[in-house]
Design a protein around this motif. Structure first.
Motif, PDB file in Angstrom:
ATOM      1  N   ARG A 219     -13.702   1.021  -7.173  1.00 52.91           N
ATOM      2  CA  ARG A 219     -12.554   1.831  -7.581  1.00 52.91           C
ATOM      3  C   ARG A 219     -11.291   1.019  -7.311  1.00 52.91           C
ATOM      4  NH1 ARG A 219     -11.450   7.514  -8.043  1.00 52.91           N
ATOM      5  NH2 ARG A 219      -9.298   7.974  -7.477  1.00 52.91           N
ATOM      6  N   LEU A 220     -10.555   0.716  -8.373  1.00 48.21           N
ATOM      7  CA  LEU A 220      -9.296  -0.012  -8.273  1.00 48.21           C
ATOM      8  C   LEU A 220      -8.159   0.989  -8.417  1.00 48.21           C
ATOM      9  CD1 LEU A 220      -8.001  -2.988  -8.306  1.00 48.21           C
ATOM     10  CD2 LEU A 220      -7.690  -2.529 -10.741  1.00 48.21           C
ATOM     11  N   GLU A 221      -7.314   1.060  -7.389  1.00 49.85           N
ATOM     12  CA  GLU A 221      -6.191   1.991  -7.411  1.00 49.85           C
ATOM     13  C   GLU A 221      -4.894   1.203  -7.501  1.00 49.85           C
ATOM     14  OE1 GLU A 221      -6.342   5.331  -4.756  1.00 49.85           O
ATOM     15  OE2 GLU A 221      -8.517   5.082  -4.510  1.00 49.85           O
ATOM     16  N   ARG A 222      -4.243   1.344  -8.649  1.00 50.36           N
ATOM     17  CA  ARG A 222      -3.047   0.558  -8.910  1.00 50.36           C
ATOM     18  C   ARG A 222      -1.872   0.970  -8.029  1.00 50.36           C
ATOM     19  NH1 ARG A 222      -2.336   0.061 -15.255  1.00 50.36           N
ATOM     20  NH2 ARG A 222      -1.161  -1.805 -14.705  1.00 50.36           N
ATOM     21  N   ASP A 223      -1.759   2.249  -7.689  1.00 44.13           N
ATOM     22  CA  ASP A 223      -0.628   2.694  -6.872  1.00 44.13           C
ATOM     23  C   ASP A 223      -0.659   2.091  -5.475  1.00 44.13           C
ATOM     24  OD1 ASP A 223       0.476   4.177  -8.921  1.00 44.13           O
ATOM     25  OD2 ASP A 223      -0.568   6.013  -8.344  1.00 44.13           O
ATOM     26  N   SER A 224      -1.838   1.942  -4.914  1.00 44.72           N
ATOM     27  CA  SER A 224      -1.944   1.395  -3.552  1.00 44.72           C
ATOM     28  C   SER A 224      -2.353  -0.079  -3.557  1.00 44.72           C
ATOM     29  CB  SER A 224      -2.959   2.211  -2.743  1.00 44.72           C
ATOM     30  OG  SER A 224      -4.237   2.134  -3.338  1.00 44.72           O
ATOM     31  N   LEU A 225      -2.494  -0.656  -4.758  1.00 47.31           N
ATOM     32  CA  LEU A 225      -2.917  -2.059  -4.897  1.00 47.31           C
ATOM     33  C   LEU A 225      -4.183  -2.321  -4.087  1.00 47.31           C
ATOM     34  CD1 LEU A 225       0.545  -3.853  -4.548  1.00 47.31           C
ATOM     35  CD2 LEU A 225      -0.597  -3.131  -6.647  1.00 47.31           C
ATOM     36  N   SER A 226      -5.171  -1.430  -4.252  1.00 43.63           N
ATOM     37  CA  SER A 226      -6.370  -1.553  -3.430  1.00 43.63           C
ATOM     38  C   SER A 226      -7.644  -1.454  -4.260  1.00 43.63           C
ATOM     39  CB  SER A 226      -6.379  -0.465  -2.350  1.00 43.63           C
ATOM     40  OG  SER A 226      -6.470   0.813  -2.954  1.00 43.63           O
TER      41      SER A 226
END
Length: 178
Positions: free
Chosen positions: A88-95
């Motif tokens: 899972r790539l989360e753009r808001d948290s850059l994680s």
């Protein structure tokens, strides 16, 4: 996608279907349509996971406006989160996480992965990757792209020597497949 669900269905009622869908992990917006307009029915539907509850009779224009609003918000959320395999790539948290556990990426690896997932299914040239991810102000070679891809594969592929997500396109570059 969106679910328009009538509460009064033959056999299984809409409340049960909504509850089962949410328990199965369905995160599509659900709008319940019904003639049951009592507060307890509305609250029950919303507590079971419906995103909205529209009582009959209703205006078709209003229903279309509600559907468009939910789809707009749902797409905006989806574009911020990308899932592929166990990742899972989360753009808001850059994680990036795998099965909920964080995966450590360098800034460049994150930028490269983000570029891949936002261009899923497209053939990406090494030159295009260099220009987008590294920019034109940095001196990089195509081998730098290959080395970063190799490192990234070691973090996101079960078997980096036989990748399923970051595929090599010979003499061109790479293609990402979720």
């Amino acid at each position: 996608d969106i679910v328009l669900l009538d509460v009064m269905l033959p056999g299984l009622d809409g409340f049960s279907i909504c509850d089962a869908a949410r328990k199965e992990g369905c995160d599509m917006p659900i709008i319940m349509l019904t003639a049951k307009g009592q507060e307890r029915d509305i609250v029950r539907g919303l507590e079971l996971g419906a995103d909205d509850y529209v009582v009959k009779p209703f205006s078709v224009r209003e229903l279309i406006a509600r559907v468009k609003a939910f789809l707009r918000r749902h797409r905006a959320i989806e574009e911020r989160v990308f899932e592929f395999g166990a990742y899972r790539l989360e753009r808001d948290s850059l994680s990036l996480s795998r099965h909920g556990e964080p995966v450590k990426l360098t800034r460049k690896e994150y930028q490269l992965l983000e570029y891949f997932v936002t261009n899923e299914g497209k053939a990406l040239s090494r030159q295009g990757i260099m220009n987008t991810v590294w920019g034109s102000s940095v001196l990089v070679t195509q081998r730098s792209v290959d080395r970063c891809v190799t490192t990234l594969r070691s973090k996101v592929e079960e078997n980096p020597s036989c990748p399923k997500h970051i595929l090599t396109i010979r003499d061109v570059g790479y293609r990402f497949e979720a």
